[in-house]
Write a protein that holds these residues in place. Structure first.
Motif, PDB file in Angstrom:
ATOM      1  N   GLN A 108       0.820  -1.211   0.000  1.00  0.00           N
ATOM      2  CA  GLN A 108       0.000   0.000   0.000  1.00  0.00           C
ATOM      3  C   GLN A 108       0.858   1.266   0.000  1.00  0.00           C
ATOM      4  O   GLN A 108       0.597   2.208  -0.741  1.00  0.00           O
ATOM      5  N   LEU A 147      -7.259  -5.410   0.516  1.00  0.00           N
ATOM      6  CA  LEU A 147      -7.489  -3.982   0.309  1.00  0.00           C
ATOM      7  C   LEU A 147      -6.178  -3.196   0.371  1.00  0.00           C
ATOM      8  O   LEU A 147      -6.044  -2.152  -0.260  1.00  0.00           O
ATOM      9  N   ARG A 195      -3.537  -4.300  -0.953  1.00  0.00           N
ATOM     10  CA  ARG A 195      -2.911  -4.562  -2.253  1.00  0.00           C
ATOM     11  C   ARG A 195      -3.693  -3.942  -3.413  1.00  0.00           C
ATOM     12  O   ARG A 195      -3.215  -3.928  -4.546  1.00  0.00           O
ATOM     13  N   HIS A 196      -4.886  -3.442  -3.130  1.00  0.00           N
ATOM     14  CA  HIS A 196      -5.702  -2.860  -4.195  1.00  0.00           C
ATOM     15  C   HIS A 196      -5.037  -1.597  -4.733  1.00  0.00           C
ATOM     16  O   HIS A 196      -4.516  -0.774  -3.986  1.00  0.00           O
ATOM     17  N   VAL A 253      -3.406  -7.927  -9.403  1.00  0.00           N
ATOM     18  CA  VAL A 253      -3.314  -8.571  -8.096  1.00  0.00           C
ATOM     19  C   VAL A 253      -3.447 -10.067  -8.369  1.00  0.00           C
ATOM     20  O   VAL A 253      -4.523 -10.558  -8.721  1.00  0.00           O
ATOM     21  N   ARG A 312     -12.115 -11.345  -5.786  1.00  0.00           N
ATOM     22  CA  ARG A 312     -13.098 -10.521  -6.493  1.00  0.00           C
ATOM     23  C   ARG A 312     -14.290 -10.205  -5.595  1.00  0.00           C
ATOM     24  O   ARG A 312     -14.821  -9.087  -5.627  1.00  0.00           O
ATOM     25  N   TYR A 367     -13.332  -7.301  -3.220  1.00  0.00           N
ATOM     26  CA  TYR A 367     -13.262  -6.004  -3.902  1.00  0.00           C
ATOM     27  C   TYR A 367     -14.659  -5.511  -4.300  1.00  0.00           C
ATOM     28  O   TYR A 367     -15.020  -4.355  -4.075  1.00  0.00           O
ATOM     29  N   ALA A 374     -14.978  -1.645  -4.805  1.00  0.00           N
ATOM     30  CA  ALA A 374     -13.694  -1.388  -5.457  1.00  0.00           C
ATOM     31  C   ALA A 374     -13.610  -2.131  -6.780  1.00  0.00           C
ATOM     32  O   ALA A 374     -14.259  -3.169  -6.971  1.00  0.00           O
ATOM     33  N   ALA A 421     -12.530  -4.672  -9.300  1.00  0.00           N
ATOM     34  CA  ALA A 421     -11.992  -6.024  -9.142  1.00  0.00           C
ATOM     35  C   ALA A 421     -11.309  -6.535 -10.396  1.00  0.00           C
ATOM     36  O   ALA A 421     -10.882  -7.692 -10.444  1.00  0.00           O
ATOM     37  N   SER A 451      -8.459  -6.046 -11.547  1.00  0.00           N
ATOM     38  CA  SER A 451      -7.027  -6.333 -11.404  1.00  0.00           C
ATOM     39  C   SER A 451      -6.767  -7.779 -10.993  1.00  0.00           C
ATOM     40  O   SER A 451      -5.666  -8.297 -11.200  1.00  0.00           O
ATOM     41  N   PRO A 461      -5.370   3.213  -5.604  1.00  0.00           N
ATOM     42  CA  PRO A 461      -5.691   2.334  -4.470  1.00  0.00           C
ATOM     43  C   PRO A 461      -7.062   2.657  -3.877  1.00  0.00           C
ATOM     44  O   PRO A 461      -7.523   3.801  -3.926  1.00  0.00           O
ATOM     45  N   TYR A 462      -7.692   1.640  -3.302  1.00  0.00           N
ATOM     46  CA  TYR A 462      -8.993   1.847  -2.658  1.00  0.00           C
ATOM     47  C   TYR A 462      -8.845   2.749  -1.429  1.00  0.00           C
ATOM     48  O   TYR A 462      -9.671   3.622  -1.185  1.00  0.00           O
TER      49      TYR A 462
END
Length: 440
Positions: free
Chosen positions: A100, A136, A138-139, A144, A156, A159, A164, A166, A168, A371-372
């Motif tokens: 992050q 989250l 890693r979002h 990912v 998925r 996310y 968020a 998904a 990725s 990022p989220y």
């Protein structure tokens, strides 16, 4: 093609470097630059040699130093690498908080540039705890990676559940699976217990497992019984090990057919007839090669141990059953959902990732990393994560952050090694004593 891998431990360096080779387009001539994040688990030279993966360059950096290098490597050559082109792919092989921080740092470093590298992250092995938290954190990466169909579905769902993006999430497999299939018993028959640094974590349970392993060796003198260890005392890997098995074994009279071994897990599996563990990713390596594999139930089937992940695998058993000659039979459907692909499908496991990366590299422009977690969505959480890596709320380095202009002096390197040694001594010697005193 130039790929940078930032890793914070020996196991994550192994995952990151092998992933880099797996996800690169098939026709690519890869140049791999490795960066080891300075911290408690920075791998030693011995650990790196044991992993056995070579990079074109490899150096130790702080998070801020890495970000400054990435700034120079976007559009210009990376300083000290000897290359003339920017990076195509950046692999972040870090704990969630580190990923992050680097995502926000890279977003700040690259600004509005649209010709940035593709950013990839994922997990080293089995994901059995902190699923939402780790995901989250890693979002925001372009990819990912999920090591199995089951993980991809779970990723998925998390996310999408928080609103968020998904897209990725990309299904692959563990990059270090491989080796020859098991064809039959060795002489002598060899039982290997794959130890873990933090599972179980207390002295009673670790002593119990060690004693049962030794007892198995005594009950079966015709077998060779190996305790496969991840690190030597004083070294750290992904998790902190307060009570090394080596230390516990010093107080025990070991039978002649019992040995402690180190080295590459793949090489140990070459001579294994039965792999035993609590919940190590080594179980998936073993299953991939069709080696009989047991996940222990002696301490219960519990989330804290991670062996709950293997429910339905057909591999759960106890030392009592093993002492009596039990042979596990893995469930084919469960194995297939874990990305083990013992049927040969492993060869195509990274196709989707390569196709996605090729598409991103061919795009006219890539959007900024998103990022989220932001100062808007997580104002009480994100700033602390960034501050641990000397980054401000906007991802920019804080005043006084270490510079990356030159290598540390010999004196500074000695002080750093001494401080790291003191920390490890505190973890493995002082902390357990204090904990026992607190229980009096």
């Amino acid at each position: 093609m130039r790929i940078a891998v930032l890793a914070d431990s020996d196991t994550r360096w192994k995952w990151g470097a092998l992933t880099a080779h797996r996800i690169a387009p098939d026709d690519s001539d890869i140049r791999l630059d490795g960066y080891l994040l300075r911290g408690r688990a920075t791998p030693t030279a011995r650990q790196l040699d044991e992993v056995g993966i070579r990079a074109d360059t490899l150096r130790e950096v702080t998070g801020v130093e890495f970000l400054r290098t990435m700034t120079r490597a976007t559009g210009d050559a990376a300083e000290g690498t000897g290359a003339d082109e920017p990076y195509d792919i950046v692999v972040l092989a870090l704990v969630g908080g580190g990923v992050q921080a680097m995502l926000h740092g890279l977003r700040s470093a690259w600004g509005s540039r649209t010709d940035r590298p593709v950013v990839v992250t994922g997990y080293v092995g089995v994901v059995y705890e902190k699923l939402a938290d780790g995901l989250l954190l890693r979002h925001g990466a372009d990819l990912v990676l999920a090591n199995s169909r089951q993980d991809a579905e779970r990723f998925r769902a998390v996310y999408e559940g928080v609103g968020a993006d998904a897209s990725s999430v990309t299904e692959v497999a563990l990059p270090f699976l491989g080796g020859a299939d098991y064809t039959g018993e060795h002489d002598p028959y060899t039982v290997v217990f794959a130890a873990q640094p933090s599972v179980p974590e207390n002295r009673r349970d670790r002593t119990y497992l060690l004693n049962r392993l030794i007892q198995h060796a005594r009950l079966h003198p015709e077998r060779e019984v190996l305790l496969k260890l991840r690190s030597k005392p004083g070294e750290h890997t992904t998790h902190i090990e307060e009570l090394p098995y080596q230390k516990l074994a010093q107080k025990t009279d070991l039978p002649a057919n019992f040995r402690l071994v180190y080295g590459n897990m793949g090489e140990v599996l070459d001579r294994t007839d039965l792999l035993v563990t609590v919940s190590s990713t080594a179980a998936l390596e073993s299953l991939h090669r069709r080696i009989p594999t047991v996940v222990l139930t002696d301490l219960g089937i519990r989330e804290a141990l991670g062996n709950h992940h293997f429910v339905g695998s057909g591999c759960l058993a106890s030392w009592n059953q093993l002492d009596e000659g039990h042979q596990p039979t893995p469930d084919p459907e469960w194995v297939a959902r874990q990305g083990v692909a013992a049927d040969g499908a492993y060869e195509t496991a990274f196709d989707a990732a390569r196709e996605r990366i090729t598409k991103l590299l061919g795009a006219e422009a890539l959007p900024p990393l998103a990022p989220y977690y932001t100062p808007v969505t997580a104002p009480g959480y994100l700033p602390g994560i960034l501050a641990r890596h000397h980054l401000g709320p906007d991802g920019a380095p804080l005043p006084g952050a270490p510079a990356a202009d030159k290598e540390p002096s010999p004196v500074r390197q000695i002080v750093r090694r001494a401080a790291r040694g003191a920390y490890r001594h505190g973890v493995q010697r002082v902390a357990p004593v204090i904990r026992r005193m607190g229980e009096l």
